[in-house]
Write an enzyme that holds these catalytic residues in place. Structure first.
Site, mmCIF file in Angstrom:
data_model
loop_
_atom_site.group_PDB
_atom_site.id
_atom_site.type_symbol
_atom_site.label_atom_id
_atom_site.label_comp_id
_atom_site.label_asym_id
_atom_site.label_seq_id
_atom_site.Cartn_x
_atom_site.Cartn_y
_atom_site.Cartn_z
ATOM 1 N N ASN A 12 0.851 -1.186 0.000
ATOM 2 C CA ASN A 12 0.000 0.000 0.000
ATOM 3 C C ASN A 12 0.895 1.246 0.000
ATOM 4 O O ASN A 12 1.713 1.426 0.911
ATOM 5 C CB ASN A 12 -0.895 -0.043 1.253
ATOM 6 C CG ASN A 12 -1.822 1.150 1.339
ATOM 7 O OD1 ASN A 12 -1.410 2.281 1.107
ATOM 8 N ND2 ASN A 12 -3.065 0.916 1.695
ATOM 9 N N HIS A 15 0.936 6.281 1.835
ATOM 10 C CA HIS A 15 1.663 7.252 2.647
ATOM 11 C C HIS A 15 2.875 7.846 1.957
ATOM 12 O O HIS A 15 3.483 8.786 2.468
ATOM 13 C CB HIS A 15 1.963 6.663 4.024
ATOM 14 C CG HIS A 15 0.667 6.423 4.743
ATOM 15 N ND1 HIS A 15 -0.186 7.451 5.077
ATOM 16 C CD2 HIS A 15 0.017 5.287 5.086
ATOM 17 C CE1 HIS A 15 -1.283 6.958 5.628
ATOM 18 N NE2 HIS A 15 -1.185 5.643 5.644
ATOM 19 N N HIS A 48 -5.601 3.721 -1.764
ATOM 20 C CA HIS A 48 -6.937 4.072 -1.257
ATOM 21 C C HIS A 48 -7.262 5.491 -1.702
ATOM 22 O O HIS A 48 -6.644 6.445 -1.242
ATOM 23 C CB HIS A 48 -6.904 3.959 0.276
ATOM 24 C CG HIS A 48 -8.210 4.209 0.951
ATOM 25 N ND1 HIS A 48 -8.374 4.060 2.304
ATOM 26 C CD2 HIS A 48 -9.426 4.579 0.476
ATOM 27 C CE1 HIS A 48 -9.631 4.336 2.638
ATOM 28 N NE2 HIS A 48 -10.283 4.673 1.536
ATOM 29 N N ARG A 50 -9.405 8.139 -1.047
ATOM 30 C CA ARG A 50 -10.394 8.540 -0.028
ATOM 31 C C ARG A 50 -11.248 9.673 -0.559
ATOM 32 O O ARG A 50 -10.827 10.440 -1.425
ATOM 33 C CB ARG A 50 -9.671 8.992 1.250
ATOM 34 C CG ARG A 50 -8.910 7.894 1.959
ATOM 35 C CD ARG A 50 -8.352 8.404 3.277
ATOM 36 N NE ARG A 50 -9.394 8.561 4.250
ATOM 37 C CZ ARG A 50 -9.643 7.687 5.252
ATOM 38 N NH1 ARG A 50 -8.880 6.634 5.421
ATOM 39 N NH2 ARG A 50 -10.631 7.910 6.076
ATOM 40 N N ARG A 54 -7.016 12.842 0.831
ATOM 41 C CA ARG A 54 -5.928 13.308 1.699
ATOM 42 C C ARG A 54 -4.576 12.740 1.292
ATOM 43 O O ARG A 54 -3.546 13.299 1.616
ATOM 44 C CB ARG A 54 -6.219 12.998 3.154
ATOM 45 C CG ARG A 54 -6.160 11.532 3.495
ATOM 46 C CD ARG A 54 -6.247 11.309 4.974
ATOM 47 N NE ARG A 54 -7.576 11.547 5.486
ATOM 48 C CZ ARG A 54 -8.063 10.930 6.571
ATOM 49 N NH1 ARG A 54 -7.307 10.091 7.248
ATOM 50 N NH2 ARG A 54 -9.278 11.163 6.982
ATOM 51 N N GLU A 75 -8.637 0.645 -3.264
ATOM 52 C CA GLU A 75 -9.412 0.678 -2.019
ATOM 53 C C GLU A 75 -10.339 1.866 -2.041
ATOM 54 O O GLU A 75 -9.916 2.968 -2.436
ATOM 55 C CB GLU A 75 -8.428 0.869 -0.862
ATOM 56 C CG GLU A 75 -8.465 -0.214 0.158
ATOM 57 C CD GLU A 75 -7.568 0.158 1.308
ATOM 58 O OE1 GLU A 75 -7.961 1.008 2.114
ATOM 59 O OE2 GLU A 75 -6.471 -0.392 1.383
ATOM 60 N N THR A 106 -8.353 3.668 8.438
ATOM 61 C CA THR A 106 -9.585 2.879 8.401
ATOM 62 C C THR A 106 -9.726 2.154 9.730
ATOM 63 O O THR A 106 -9.004 1.206 10.010
ATOM 64 C CB THR A 106 -9.517 1.877 7.231
ATOM 65 O OG1 THR A 106 -9.075 2.583 6.072
ATOM 66 C CG2 THR A 106 -10.871 1.265 6.962
ATOM 67 N N GLU A 156 -11.178 -9.269 3.142
ATOM 68 C CA GLU A 156 -9.901 -8.954 3.782
ATOM 69 C C GLU A 156 -10.185 -8.790 5.269
ATOM 70 O O GLU A 156 -11.010 -7.960 5.664
ATOM 71 C CB GLU A 156 -9.297 -7.676 3.191
ATOM 72 C CG GLU A 156 -7.960 -7.337 3.832
ATOM 73 C CD GLU A 156 -7.179 -6.277 3.075
ATOM 74 O OE1 GLU A 156 -7.212 -6.266 1.824
ATOM 75 O OE2 GLU A 156 -6.537 -5.454 3.749
ATOM 76 N N HIS A 199 -3.813 -4.466 7.763
ATOM 77 C CA HIS A 199 -3.914 -3.290 8.638
ATOM 78 C C HIS A 199 -3.017 -3.449 9.851
ATOM 79 O O HIS A 199 -3.197 -4.338 10.660
ATOM 80 C CB HIS A 199 -5.336 -2.972 9.100
ATOM 81 C CG HIS A 199 -5.511 -1.499 9.337
ATOM 82 N ND1 HIS A 199 -5.064 -0.884 10.474
ATOM 83 C CD2 HIS A 199 -6.008 -0.521 8.551
ATOM 84 C CE1 HIS A 199 -5.295 0.412 10.385
ATOM 85 N NE2 HIS A 199 -5.868 0.660 9.218
HETATM 86 N N1 PXP Z 1 -5.939 -3.085 4.025
HETATM 87 C C1 PXP Z 1 -6.893 -2.130 4.100
HETATM 88 C C2 PXP Z 1 -8.276 -2.477 3.637
HETATM 89 C C3 PXP Z 1 -6.601 -0.835 4.575
HETATM 90 O O1 PXP Z 1 -7.567 0.096 4.672
HETATM 91 C C4 PXP Z 1 -5.278 -0.535 4.929
HETATM 92 C C5 PXP Z 1 -4.925 0.850 5.377
HETATM 93 O O2 PXP Z 1 -5.058 1.720 4.316
HETATM 94 C C6 PXP Z 1 -4.318 -1.548 4.811
HETATM 95 C C7 PXP Z 1 -4.675 -2.823 4.380
HETATM 96 C C8 PXP Z 1 -2.887 -1.311 5.135
HETATM 97 O O3 PXP Z 1 -2.754 -0.994 6.480
HETATM 98 P P1 PXP Z 1 -1.379 -0.429 7.009
HETATM 99 O O4 PXP Z 1 -1.115 0.837 6.235
HETATM 100 O O5 PXP Z 1 -1.637 -0.196 8.459
HETATM 101 O O6 PXP Z 1 -0.348 -1.476 6.737
#
Ligand code: PXP
Length: 255
Positions: A12, A15, A48, A50, A54, A75, A106, A156, A199
């Protein structure tokens, strides 16, 4: 004993966009991060979009779809606008998540039981369009059973509560959250769902959860982007894959 199936790593890159947006310019480029993660062994990229934009922006999704060679996992909240954007982007997969504007991330799983009627047509549209739908839910029996009835091919499991309990040193809560995940993964698999998880995962929790043979994919972002500041994104992806391979018991497989 049958050999466990390989476990995919979805990276992901939200960030990287958070950091870019801090100065409002173009750098660091999340698409460059996606390409670097793939080069180092990521099996897919998750981003994602959003509602408040952001981090990831619309043009990032367009560029990711055009420029990466591995599956894009889009996402999103299941809002009418976002459904149209995702269908126009045509990603490999969408992951439907709950969204609250004030939240930092999330926070919980999608309430598929409570939102059954709103989600059913959205899932049907993606199914018809050939876009794989994943529902991001807590490892809760009722949520898993309704997810299966909704004909989403994938869930998930939200690992945030388990990871937070470990980080807080709350061993009793960590143990009970872990049991929920173990049972939820087995139930979902037996209900015919493909099971993913994500997550809050880090190297240690990814290694632990990789031991569950029902889980086919981990989606990991925040920890990896933070680690990448110290050792680079490629090294972080390689280390994460190695942790997953160790957890999976595939010690001889190349990481
Ligand atoms: N899976 C989903 C559905 C999420 O919303 C997120 C956070 O954006 C992640 C995985 C990844 O989580 P993390 O960034 O905490 O590793």
């Amino acid at each position: 004993m049958t050999k466990p199936l390989p476990l995919r790593l979805g990276v992901n890159i939200d960030h990287v966009a958070t950091l870019r947006n801090a100065r409002g310019g173009r750098r660091p480029d999340p698409v460059r991060a996606a390409l670097a993660a793939i080069e180092a062994g990521a099996d897919g990229i998750t981003a994602h979009l959003r509602e408040d934009r952001r981090h990831i922006r619309d043009e990032d999704m367009v560029r990711l779809k055009a420029e990466i060679s591995k599956p894009l996992n889009f996402e999103m909240a299941a809002t009418p606008d976002m459904v149209e954007i995702a269908l126009a982007t045509r990603p490999h997969a969408v992951c439907l998540v709950p969204e609250r504007r004030e939240e930092l991330t999330t926070e919980g799983g999608l309430d598929v039981a409570g939102q059954h009627n709103a989600l059913a047509p959205v899932i049907a549209r993606f199914n018809d369009a050939g876009v794989r739908v994943s529902l991001f839910i807590a490892a809760d029996v009722r949520q898993i059973e309704i997810a299966a009835k909704l004909r989403a091919p994938v869930i998930e499991l939200h690992t945030g509560a388990w990871c937070d309990a470990i980080e807080d040193g709350d061993t009793a809560k960590a143990a009970s959250e872990w049991q929920r995940i173990v049972k939820g993964a087995a139930l979902a698999k037996s209900a015919g769902l493909e099971v993913h998880a994500g997550h809050g995962l880090d190297y240690a929790t990814a290694e632990t959860i990789a031991a569950l043979p029902e889980i086919m994919e981990l989606n990991i972002g925040y920890y990896m982007i933070g680690e990448a500041l110290f050792v680079g994104l490629g090294e972080t992806v390689r280390a994460m894959r190695a942790a997953m391979v160790r957890g999976r018991g595939l010690l001889t497989a190349s990481a």
